[in-house]
Design an enzyme around this catalytic site. Structure first.
Site, mmCIF file in Angstrom:
data_model
loop_
_atom_site.group_PDB
_atom_site.id
_atom_site.type_symbol
_atom_site.label_atom_id
_atom_site.label_comp_id
_atom_site.label_asym_id
_atom_site.label_seq_id
_atom_site.Cartn_x
_atom_site.Cartn_y
_atom_site.Cartn_z
ATOM 1 N N ASP A 56 41.884 38.397 41.320
ATOM 2 C CA ASP A 56 41.303 39.769 41.303
ATOM 3 C C ASP A 56 40.259 39.861 40.665
ATOM 4 O O ASP A 56 39.729 40.943 40.495
ATOM 5 C CB ASP A 56 42.546 40.570 40.942
ATOM 6 N N ASP A 95 46.221 36.568 44.516
ATOM 7 C CA ASP A 95 46.494 37.567 43.162
ATOM 8 C C ASP A 95 47.270 38.858 43.607
ATOM 9 O O ASP A 95 46.730 39.772 44.585
ATOM 10 C CB ASP A 95 45.243 37.864 42.066
ATOM 11 N N LYS A 125 50.156 35.075 43.241
ATOM 12 C CA LYS A 125 50.104 34.799 41.720
ATOM 13 C C LYS A 125 50.424 36.289 41.011
ATOM 14 O O LYS A 125 49.589 37.103 41.512
ATOM 15 C CB LYS A 125 48.590 34.181 41.325
ATOM 16 N N GLU A 127 50.399 37.966 37.068
ATOM 17 C CA GLU A 127 50.199 37.775 35.552
ATOM 18 C C GLU A 127 51.454 38.503 34.918
ATOM 19 O O GLU A 127 52.069 39.665 35.215
ATOM 20 C CB GLU A 127 48.903 38.856 35.066
ATOM 21 N N GLU A 190 45.561 30.924 30.369
ATOM 22 C CA GLU A 190 44.179 31.258 30.233
ATOM 23 C C GLU A 190 44.057 31.611 28.922
ATOM 24 O O GLU A 190 44.577 32.424 28.002
ATOM 25 C CB GLU A 190 44.090 32.448 31.306
HETATM 26 O O1 KIV Z 1 41.614 36.385 39.245
HETATM 27 C C1 KIV Z 1 41.062 35.231 38.721
HETATM 28 O O2 KIV Z 1 39.962 34.722 39.333
HETATM 29 C C2 KIV Z 1 42.098 34.282 38.105
HETATM 30 C C3 KIV Z 1 41.630 32.992 37.365
HETATM 31 C C4 KIV Z 1 40.580 33.204 36.332
HETATM 32 C C5 KIV Z 1 42.792 32.090 37.097
HETATM 33 O O3 KIV Z 1 43.158 34.798 37.802
#
Ligand code: KIV
Length: 272
Positions: A56, A95, A125, A127, A190
């Site tokens: 994202d 994401d 993915k 968070e 992160e």
């Molecule tokens: O959105 C993204 O690019 C990320 C990476 C920084 C892991 O979540």
């Protein structure tokens, strides 16, 4: 459908979730880069990167927003289709955009289901750690592989008061352990101190993939524009640029403009 009746697609070579976990047990480092379109995905895939992340971060890098919050599910799906079409070998992870993983299990499974159905991507993915355990578990039960993301969570930028190093070892440990127990197959760490990342990497069975988390993680991830020196603003200190594409693009563009203005381009060689 039995195996012999399945279409013989290129994706038979593609790195899978179990392959990725196998890399940790063999001590092989994992490489992950972001990609947002077909051309970049094709180039990175052909260069041998293990995982492509449709991050994202697209909101900032591609769309020019000041944080990752504005990007929508439809926009993530649109770009993930391009990345899916551009890749043959890498595992492609997408994401889940803000705030879908906080809108309840049903919303999140529906969104992640759309991502897998409408793109050629294989995992999502999201968070969050302990507070997202139920959501992770529901996704995994639905057959949707989940990569978790703890430490600095850019979607929580307003709560965290900016993009700051996260030093609360106990909280990070609780979050990462909860994500693993809920069924996540890997976890992004992160902006956490290298010592904490090492402890986590030793403690967890699933691979850790670090960004600003030191060298002891099982793998590393960078935003592709940062890695290639294709950035216009602030670049964090944990980034290393392996090219200076910004300079290359600007020099090539200036040269082309000059040649057009001075009537050197197109030459006879470039004409019919
Ligand atoms: O959105 C993204 O690019 C990320 C990476 C920084 C892991 O979540």
């Amino acid at each position: 459908m039995n195996e012999s009746s399945q279409p013989q697609k290129k994706s038979r070579k593609r790195l899978t979730v179990p392959d990725l976990i196998g890399k940790k047990s063999r001590g092989e480092k994992i490489t992950m880069l972001t990609a947002y379109d077909f051309t970049m995905a094709s180039l990175l895939d052909a260069s041998g990167v293990d995982v492509l992340l449709v991050g994202d971060s697209m909101a900032m890098v591609v769309q020019g927003h000041e944080n990752t919050l504005p990007v929508t599910l439809d926009e993530m799906i649109y770009h993930s289709e391009m990345v899916g079409r551009g890749s043959e070998n890498a595992l492609v992870v997408v994401d889940i955009p803000f705030p879908i993983n906080h809108q309840g299990i049903h919303q999140c499974v529906t969104a992640a289901g759309r991502i897998l159905k409408e793109t050629r991507c294989q995992a999502v993915k999201l968070e969050g750690g302990a507070e997202q355990a139920e959501v992770i578990s529901a996704l995994v039960t639905a057959g949707i592989p989940v990569m978790a993301h703890v430490g600095l969570r850019p979607q929580a930028v307003h709560t965290m008061g900016g993009y700051k190093i996260q030093r609360d070892r106990d909280q990070i440990m609780v979050d990462a352990t909860a994500a693993q127990e809920a069924g996540a197959f890997a976890i992004v760490l992160e902006c956490i101190p290298a010592e904490i990342a090492k402890e986590l990497t030793d403690h967890l069975d699933i691979p850790t993939i670090g960004i600003g988390a030191g060298k002891h993680c099982d793998g590393q991830v960078l935003v592709i524009n940062d890695m290639l020196g294709l950035t216009s603003g602030y670049v964090p200190s944990f980034v290393k640029s392996y090219a200076n594409l910004k300079e290359t693009i600007q020099a090539a563009t200036a040269e082309w403009c000059t040649e057009v203005r001075e009537q050197e381009f197109p030459s006879d060689d470039n004409s019919f």
